[in-house]
Design a protein around this motif. Structure first.
Motif, PDB file in Angstrom:
ATOM      1  N   HIS A 396       0.838  -1.201   0.000  1.00 29.42           N
ATOM      2  CA  HIS A 396       0.000   0.000   0.000  1.00 29.42           C
ATOM      3  C   HIS A 396       0.870   1.247   0.000  1.00 29.42           C
ATOM      4  O   HIS A 396       2.061   1.198   0.315  1.00 29.42           O
ATOM      5  CB  HIS A 396      -1.038   0.007   1.129  1.00 29.42           C
ATOM      6  N   ILE A 397       0.238   2.354  -0.360  1.00 32.40           N
ATOM      7  CA  ILE A 397       0.926   3.644  -0.484  1.00 32.40           C
ATOM      8  C   ILE A 397       0.015   4.736   0.045  1.00 32.40           C
ATOM      9  O   ILE A 397      -1.198   4.723  -0.198  1.00 32.40           O
ATOM     10  CB  ILE A 397       1.284   3.960  -1.958  1.00 32.40           C
ATOM     11  N   ALA A 398       0.606   5.687   0.755  1.00 36.59           N
ATOM     12  CA  ALA A 398      -0.089   6.917   1.121  1.00 36.59           C
ATOM     13  C   ALA A 398       0.808   8.095   0.770  1.00 36.59           C
ATOM     14  O   ALA A 398       1.998   8.095   1.094  1.00 36.59           O
ATOM     15  CB  ALA A 398      -0.437   6.932   2.605  1.00 36.59           C
ATOM     16  N   ILE A 399       0.238   9.062   0.080  1.00 38.67           N
ATOM     17  CA  ILE A 399       0.925  10.321  -0.202  1.00 38.67           C
ATOM     18  C   ILE A 399       0.123  11.405   0.513  1.00 38.67           C
ATOM     19  O   ILE A 399      -1.057  11.605   0.238  1.00 38.67           O
ATOM     20  CB  ILE A 399       1.000  10.613  -1.708  1.00 38.67           C
ATOM     21  N   TYR A 400       0.768  12.086   1.453  1.00 38.47           N
ATOM     22  CA  TYR A 400       0.092  13.072   2.290  1.00 38.47           C
ATOM     23  C   TYR A 400       0.356  14.480   1.742  1.00 38.47           C
ATOM     24  O   TYR A 400       1.508  14.927   1.699  1.00 38.47           O
ATOM     25  CB  TYR A 400       0.605  13.009   3.726  1.00 38.47           C
ATOM     26  N   ASP A 401      -0.701  15.144   1.318  1.00 35.44           N
ATOM     27  CA  ASP A 401      -0.641  16.543   0.887  1.00 35.44           C
ATOM     28  C   ASP A 401      -1.149  17.365   2.072  1.00 35.44           C
ATOM     29  O   ASP A 401      -2.355  17.543   2.269  1.00 35.44           O
ATOM     30  CB  ASP A 401      -1.525  16.719  -0.346  1.00 35.44           C
ATOM     31  N   HIS A 402      -0.214  17.848   2.891  1.00 37.80           N
ATOM     32  CA  HIS A 402      -0.578  18.436   4.175  1.00 37.80           C
ATOM     33  C   HIS A 402      -1.404  19.708   4.034  1.00 37.80           C
ATOM     34  O   HIS A 402      -2.366  19.910   4.784  1.00 37.80           O
ATOM     35  CB  HIS A 402       0.684  18.727   4.991  1.00 37.80           C
ATOM     36  N   SER A 403      -1.050  20.585   3.104  1.00 35.02           N
ATOM     37  CA  SER A 403      -1.737  21.879   3.042  1.00 35.02           C
ATOM     38  C   SER A 403      -3.175  21.734   2.578  1.00 35.02           C
ATOM     39  O   SER A 403      -4.053  22.497   2.992  1.00 35.02           O
ATOM     40  CB  SER A 403      -0.981  22.840   2.115  1.00 35.02           C
ATOM     41  N   ASN A 404      -3.445  20.754   1.720  1.00 36.04           N
ATOM     42  CA  ASN A 404      -4.803  20.529   1.226  1.00 36.04           C
ATOM     43  C   ASN A 404      -5.553  19.463   2.019  1.00 36.04           C
ATOM     44  O   ASN A 404      -6.724  19.194   1.742  1.00 36.04           O
ATOM     45  CB  ASN A 404      -4.766  20.126  -0.243  1.00 36.04           C
ATOM     46  N   MET A 405      -4.868  18.838   2.977  1.00 39.45           N
ATOM     47  CA  MET A 405      -5.461  17.751   3.775  1.00 39.45           C
ATOM     48  C   MET A 405      -5.992  16.633   2.871  1.00 39.45           C
ATOM     49  O   MET A 405      -7.087  16.110   3.068  1.00 39.45           O
ATOM     50  CB  MET A 405      -6.553  18.276   4.699  1.00 39.45           C
ATOM     51  N   PHE A 406      -5.176  16.265   1.886  1.00 41.50           N
ATOM     52  CA  PHE A 406      -5.477  15.132   1.025  1.00 41.50           C
ATOM     53  C   PHE A 406      -4.549  13.971   1.386  1.00 41.50           C
ATOM     54  O   PHE A 406      -3.381  14.178   1.750  1.00 41.50           O
ATOM     55  CB  PHE A 406      -5.270  15.457  -0.456  1.00 41.50           C
ATOM     56  N   MET A 407      -5.059  12.772   1.250  1.00 36.51           N
ATOM     57  CA  MET A 407      -4.265  11.562   1.405  1.00 36.51           C
ATOM     58  C   MET A 407      -4.549  10.711   0.166  1.00 36.51           C
ATOM     59  O   MET A 407      -5.670  10.239  -0.039  1.00 36.51           O
ATOM     60  CB  MET A 407      -4.668  10.836   2.693  1.00 36.51           C
ATOM     61  N   HIS A 408      -3.549  10.562  -0.704  1.00 35.41           N
ATOM     62  CA  HIS A 408      -3.684   9.741  -1.898  1.00 35.41           C
ATOM     63  C   HIS A 408      -3.300   8.311  -1.527  1.00 35.41           C
ATOM     64  O   HIS A 408      -2.184   8.074  -1.045  1.00 35.41           O
ATOM     65  CB  HIS A 408      -2.768  10.242  -3.014  1.00 35.41           C
ATOM     66  N   VAL A 409      -4.207   7.363  -1.775  1.00 32.29           N
ATOM     67  CA  VAL A 409      -4.033   5.991  -1.295  1.00 32.29           C
ATOM     68  C   VAL A 409      -4.216   5.002  -2.439  1.00 32.29           C
ATOM     69  O   VAL A 409      -5.121   5.133  -3.272  1.00 32.29           O
ATOM     70  CB  VAL A 409      -5.043   5.666  -0.174  1.00 32.29           C
ATOM     71  N   ALA A 410      -3.349   3.992  -2.468  1.00 37.24           N
ATOM     72  CA  ALA A 410      -3.526   2.841  -3.357  1.00 37.24           C
ATOM     73  C   ALA A 410      -3.154   1.588  -2.576  1.00 37.24           C
ATOM     74  O   ALA A 410      -2.265   1.616  -1.713  1.00 37.24           O
ATOM     75  CB  ALA A 410      -2.661   2.956  -4.612  1.00 37.24           C
ATOM     76  N   THR A 411      -3.822   0.478  -2.883  1.00 37.77           N
ATOM     77  CA  THR A 411      -3.536  -0.803  -2.239  1.00 37.77           C
ATOM     78  C   THR A 411      -3.350  -1.878  -3.299  1.00 37.77           C
ATOM     79  O   THR A 411      -3.804  -1.745  -4.446  1.00 37.77           O
ATOM     80  CB  THR A 411      -4.686  -1.209  -1.290  1.00 37.77           C
ATOM     81  N   ALA A 412      -2.684  -2.950  -2.915  1.00 35.42           N
ATOM     82  CA  ALA A 412      -2.405  -4.047  -3.843  1.00 35.42           C
ATOM     83  C   ALA A 412      -3.684  -4.757  -4.277  1.00 35.42           C
ATOM     84  O   ALA A 412      -4.718  -4.677  -3.604  1.00 35.42           O
ATOM     85  CB  ALA A 412      -1.450  -5.048  -3.201  1.00 35.42           C
TER      86      ALA A 412
END
Length: 450
Positions: A396-412
């Motif tokens: 799995h992957i999380a990319i945290y965009d702190h200023s926009n409060m986004f969390m981009h997520v992908a899983t296997a």
């Protein structure tokens, strides 16, 4: 009945085998060569569909996204026991399947390391339970009461023995994953004010049951000031520690298991006494408000294993990396990043590690892409061009965009699903964490209506 001394020896053998597996990803390229991968051209799902699946007194379960890339998101409220019970109610089937499956898979994997060695096979088979239980005994004095209370709630709701739930949650203490991370800010990112962007890519086991039971659990602490912060933890059904996650503050965490340390880590021992790392990481999200709080927590903790940690603080636009071992707690920023090698150069306003510590190939590949996109690093080009180039983030992957409060997520890819196996090759969901953290508690009218 084997003697106590034989069981301790069995536990040591099992712990050694577990540390080499299950399928702790070969940081295949660490000391070899791997070919850069093609870009991920699948568009990000920027506005994923939210479908309410189930409500309970203290919980809600959503499916977020569509098709094979959808992710289950469980919201829980109340005491630690209430939160565990709500998870068990929402994910009963998943936990009843996953917890025994992962245990059986664990035994199968470590037994595979004992081929043609009858004595070692006996030791490992006898010792898996003992190793997990002994690891718990050596670390239980360091944990907070919520840890076992939440597990008791899960056990009560699912009928799974609390000892099995506990053993599941102590597996991270005896295994290693090869993962990647970065924190990029200032002149490294594309935003006008250089807001912090953070990566956590989990490379672990994609052969066993882990990939079939991903879940984002959102712990709502707003009702009880003593609970701490509202936060989200990306893991697996029944797993109550944290290896990936973000708090409402926002703080966010990244983690790498170290299989290739250098001598600066000092000696590592199996079954060490100390603070189980997945709960230390969780406590950063649950109780800490700044990266300085996290610095203090990490440096003051009695540590059990070799890791690299990363903590991003969206309020101060700061990312710190940590060399973490029983005898070491070093804090790094972009100007003093280690190890300092030609394959791991320092990059302005970036802290990063690829797959491991002493890992020339993957760090070379990651630094190549970070330099190539320096000044314009975004979540989008991390997904398209950085992760698949390195080939990191299989589970799995999380990319945290702190200023926009986004969390981009992908899983296997789960068993029975279509598409590519590895998370870095699949569609990402952009989760609006402000919206997720503001989810209201279920009303009386909503409970058990679906």
């Amino acid at each position: 009945m084997p003697s106590a001394s034989k069981l301790v020896c069995a536990a040591a053998a099992a712990a050694a085998a577990l540390t080499m597996g299950p399928a702790a990803v070969d940081a295949a390229g660490c000391n070899g060569h791997s070919t850069p991968g093609p870009p991920n051209l699948i568009p990000v799902d920027e506005n994923p569909e939210y479908k309410l699946l189930k409500t309970t007194t203290n919980g809600k379960l959503y499916s977020v996204g569509t098709g094979d890339d959808a992710l289950q998101v469980a919201h829980v409220w109340g005491s630690a026991y209430d939160m565990g019970y709500a998870q068990g109610e929402l994910l009963t089937k998943e936990m009843q399947e996953f917890i025994p499956d992962v245990y059986s898979y664990l035994v199968e994997q470590v037994l595979g390391k004992a081929a043609n060695n009858t004595l070692l096979a006996w030791a490992i088979k006898e010792g898996v339970d003992v190793a997990l239980d002994l690891s718990y005994e050596r670390t239980k004095d360091f944990i907070k009461p919520y840890v076992i209370d939440e597990m008791k709630g899960i056990a009560a709701a699912t009928g799974v023995e609390v000892e099995m739930v506990r053993r599941l949650n102590w597996i991270p203490e005896l295994t290693r994953g090869s993962c990647s991370m970065f924190g990029a800010w200032g002149n490294a990112t594309a935003t006008r004010d250089g807001e912090l962007l953070q990566l956590r890519a989990l490379d672990w086991d994609t052969d066993g049951p882990f990939k079939n039971y991903p879940v984002l659990v959102v712990y709502h602490g707003e009702e009880d000031p003593s609970f701490g912060n509202t936060f989200a933890s990306l893991g697996f059904a029944g797993f109550t520690g944290t290896i990936t996650g973000m708090s409402k503050n926002p703080l966010a965490v990244s983690e790498i298991g170290v299989s290739f340390p250098d001598n600066t880590f000092g000696p590592e021992t199996y079954l060490a006494k100390g603070y189980p790392f997945s709960y230390l990481i969780r406590d950063i999200l649950q109780y800490d408000n700044t990266v300085t709080d996290a610095d203090n927590r990490i440096t003051e903790a009695q540590k059990t294993c070799d890791l690299i940690l990363g903590v991003g603080d969206g309020n101060s636009n700061t990312f710190h990396g940590y060399q973490y071992s029983p005898g070491v707690a070093n804090i790094f920023n972009d100007t003093d990043l280690m190890p300092l090698e030609d394959w791991h150069p320092r990059i302005e306003d970036v802290v990063y590690w690829g797959m491991d510590w002493d890992c020339p190939n993957d760090n070379t590949m990651l630094s190549h892409q970070l330099n190539a996109f320096h000044g314009n690093i975004t979540a989008e080009n991390t997904i398209r061009d950085i992760l698949p180039y390195v080939g990191t983030g299989n589970l799995h992957i999380a990319i945290y965009d702190h200023s926009n409060m986004f969390m981009h997520v992908a899983t296997a890819r789960s068993d029975g699903e279509g598409g590519e196996l590895n998370a870095y090759q699949r569609q990402f969901l952009r989760l609006n964490m402000t919206q997720i953290f503001d989810e209201p508690r279920p009303s009386i009218d909503e409970v058990d209506t679906l």
